[in-house]
Design a protein around this motif. Sequence first.
Motif, short mmCIF file in Angstrom:
data_model
loop_
_atom_site.label_atom_id
_atom_site.label_comp_id
_atom_site.label_asym_id
_atom_site.label_seq_id
_atom_site.Cartn_x
_atom_site.Cartn_y
_atom_site.Cartn_z
N SER A 270 24.11 79.06 20.02
CA SER A 270 23.91 77.65 19.68
C SER A 270 24.68 77.36 18.40
O SER A 270 24.64 78.17 17.47
CB SER A 270 22.44 77.34 19.42
OG SER A 270 21.72 77.34 20.62
N ARG B 153 25.44 74.22 15.43
CA ARG B 153 25.13 72.89 14.89
C ARG B 153 26.05 72.66 13.70
O ARG B 153 26.39 73.59 12.97
CB ARG B 153 23.68 72.81 14.40
CG ARG B 153 22.63 73.01 15.47
CD ARG B 153 22.58 71.86 16.47
NE ARG B 153 21.48 72.03 17.42
CZ ARG B 153 21.57 72.72 18.55
NH1 ARG B 153 22.70 73.32 18.90
NH2 ARG B 153 20.53 72.82 19.36
N ARG C 135 27.53 73.58 35.11
CA ARG C 135 26.32 73.63 34.29
C ARG C 135 25.04 73.76 35.11
O ARG C 135 23.96 73.91 34.55
CB ARG C 135 26.24 72.40 33.38
CG ARG C 135 27.35 72.32 32.33
CD ARG C 135 27.05 73.14 31.10
NE ARG C 135 25.99 72.55 30.31
CZ ARG C 135 25.04 73.27 29.70
NH1 ARG C 135 25.00 74.56 29.83
NH2 ARG C 135 24.12 72.66 28.97
N HIS D 103 27.50 63.52 27.33
CA HIS D 103 28.39 64.55 26.79
C HIS D 103 29.86 64.11 26.92
O HIS D 103 30.21 63.43 27.88
CB HIS D 103 28.20 65.88 27.52
CG HIS D 103 26.88 66.52 27.26
ND1 HIS D 103 25.77 66.26 28.02
CD2 HIS D 103 26.49 67.38 26.29
CE1 HIS D 103 24.75 66.96 27.54
NE2 HIS D 103 25.15 67.63 26.48
N ALA E 190 26.40 69.32 17.96
CA ALA E 190 25.44 70.24 18.61
C ALA E 190 26.07 70.77 19.88
O ALA E 190 26.31 70.00 20.81
CB ALA E 190 24.13 69.54 18.93
N ALA E 191 26.35 72.04 19.91
CA ALA E 191 26.99 72.61 21.10
C ALA E 191 26.46 74.01 21.34
O ALA E 191 25.71 74.56 20.52
CB ALA E 191 28.49 72.63 20.94
N GLY E 192 26.85 74.58 22.47
CA GLY E 192 26.40 75.92 22.79
C GLY E 192 27.43 76.62 23.65
O GLY E 192 28.38 76.01 24.13
N GLY E 193 27.24 77.91 23.83
CA GLY E 193 28.16 78.67 24.66
C GLY E 193 27.58 80.04 24.91
O GLY E 193 26.39 80.29 24.66
N GLY F 148 31.89 77.42 26.21
CA GLY F 148 30.78 76.47 26.20
C GLY F 148 31.24 75.05 25.98
O GLY F 148 32.33 74.65 26.37
N GLY F 149 30.38 74.27 25.33
CA GLY F 149 30.69 72.87 25.07
C GLY F 149 29.47 72.19 24.49
O GLY F 149 28.58 72.86 23.98
N HIS G 62 28.17 68.60 22.22
CA HIS G 62 28.52 67.43 21.42
C HIS G 62 29.24 67.88 20.15
O HIS G 62 29.27 69.05 19.83
CB HIS G 62 27.27 66.65 21.02
CG HIS G 62 26.38 66.33 22.17
ND1 HIS G 62 26.58 65.23 22.97
CD2 HIS G 62 25.28 66.96 22.65
CE1 HIS G 62 25.64 65.20 23.89
NE2 HIS G 62 24.84 66.23 23.72
N LYS H 44 23.76 84.38 24.21
CA LYS H 44 23.69 82.91 24.24
C LYS H 44 23.85 82.41 22.81
O LYS H 44 23.27 82.95 21.88
CB LYS H 44 22.33 82.51 24.84
CG LYS H 44 22.11 81.03 24.98
CD LYS H 44 22.92 80.42 26.12
CE LYS H 44 22.91 78.90 26.02
NZ LYS H 44 24.16 78.28 25.62
P1 5GP Z 1 21.51 74.25 22.59
O1 5GP Z 1 22.15 74.88 21.41
O2 5GP Z 1 20.33 73.42 22.19
O3 5GP Z 1 21.27 75.21 23.71
O4 5GP Z 1 22.59 73.23 23.15
C1 5GP Z 1 23.16 72.23 22.36
C2 5GP Z 1 24.10 71.38 23.18
O5 5GP Z 1 25.15 72.18 23.69
C3 5GP Z 1 23.47 70.71 24.37
O6 5GP Z 1 23.98 69.39 24.42
C4 5GP Z 1 23.92 71.47 25.57
O7 5GP Z 1 24.10 70.63 26.65
C5 5GP Z 1 25.24 72.09 25.10
N1 5GP Z 1 25.38 73.47 25.61
C6 5GP Z 1 24.59 74.52 25.32
N2 5GP Z 1 25.01 75.63 25.95
C7 5GP Z 1 26.11 75.28 26.65
C8 5GP Z 1 27.03 76.00 27.50
O8 5GP Z 1 26.89 77.20 27.76
N3 5GP Z 1 28.04 75.26 28.05
C9 5GP Z 1 28.22 73.93 27.79
N4 5GP Z 1 29.25 73.29 28.37
N5 5GP Z 1 27.39 73.24 26.98
C10 5GP Z 1 26.35 73.89 26.42
#
Ligand code: 5GP
Length: 338
Positions: free
Chosen positions: A283, A285, A100, A121, A308-311, A302-303, A305, A281
């Motif tokens: 997101s 929820r 990360r 996490h 709430a996660a992303g990838g 990705g990964g 919570h 990218k």
């Molecule tokens: P956001 O959608 O706000 O970018 O991310 C939401 C949550 O997902 C955050 O807790 C972030 O740490 C996790 N997250 C976002 N993108 C990635 C990713 O590409 N890989 C991993 N492992 N976690 C991600």
Amino acid sequence: MNYKQLKSLLADPRKIVITTHTHPDGDAMGSSLALALYLQKKGHRVQVITPTGYPDFLHWLPGNNEVLIYNMNDGTKRKGERMVGQADIVFALDYNDPKRIDDLGKFMQDSKATKVLVDHHPDPVNFAELALSDTRASSTCELIHRLITSLGDKALVNQDIASCLYTGIMTDTGSFRFASTSPETHRVVASLIETGMQHTLIHERIFDSYSESRARLLGYSLKDKLVVFPEFHAAYISLSKAELDQFGYQNGDTEGLVNYAYAISGIRLGALFMEKGDLVKISFRSKGSFDVNELAREHFSGGGHKNAAGGSSTLTLQETVKKFEALLPSYAEGLKAF
Ligand code: 5GP
Ligand code: MN
């Protein structure tokens, strides 16, 4: 966390590097800068290094001007790598997998420094000698407050440190509404407000500081780009590079946009797809029991919570969205149940 060991490690002045995840959010920057300010008060030499830049609405944070952004140019990369290599201690905040922090992860793992993880996490990778890893905590900022308190230094939490910690707790709890908000979260926040810190001003700086073009991008996304699947309780927004350019996209302009997709009554899964360089990218929820961490891990590298996660995806934007749509029937059962 073995606080006794950490305390003896910090008994003499040390060279300390604090790292946090790529595209840092309020919790990543708040926790890093709060810890930096605290450790500086204790007489250590501290450098915060972020793998990438972060939105303007976080630039007011105390200590922001001393942050090293690793991927700015060859010079900043070399400096970051040298500092990680020479550090006595490297803190890893708000992430739990060296991947990360991009290329810097390799240098951190090769460094002789003691690694200290503070994170909330799930499923941490085992790379740190000392770890405060608690998935029930609202935020890494809440854990930094716990760490400072456990080291017997709660009295050192001044207005600047409190402002950093409040920022991360407020952003990671969606302004104190997510399930992760506990009585302890509110107790911590109460003690932060007691320092005299300006919480209204912080909320305004983070949430009510849109540029006009950001407000119009939000309008366009909701009017023209929101796709709803009532049968699957899912909704998403996708934005191409051209669309982002049209609205003069700046880092952070789509922050919170995904929340509008799942704010619709009956929708339990919201997604945002954005074309960024060679990658898409993503997101995610969710509301209730639907686990987007698993969805992001299994299908989008990705990964995060549960809610709430992303990838990311190396497919085109269209292909990525198609892949997501094609997955929905297989998650229909999980999306039906609360
Ligand atoms: P956001 O959608 O706000 O970018 O991310 C939401 C949550 O997902 C955050 O807790 C972030 O740490 C996790 N997250 C976002 N993108 C990635 C990713 O590409 N890989 C991993 N492992 N976690 C991600
Ligand atoms: Mn966090």
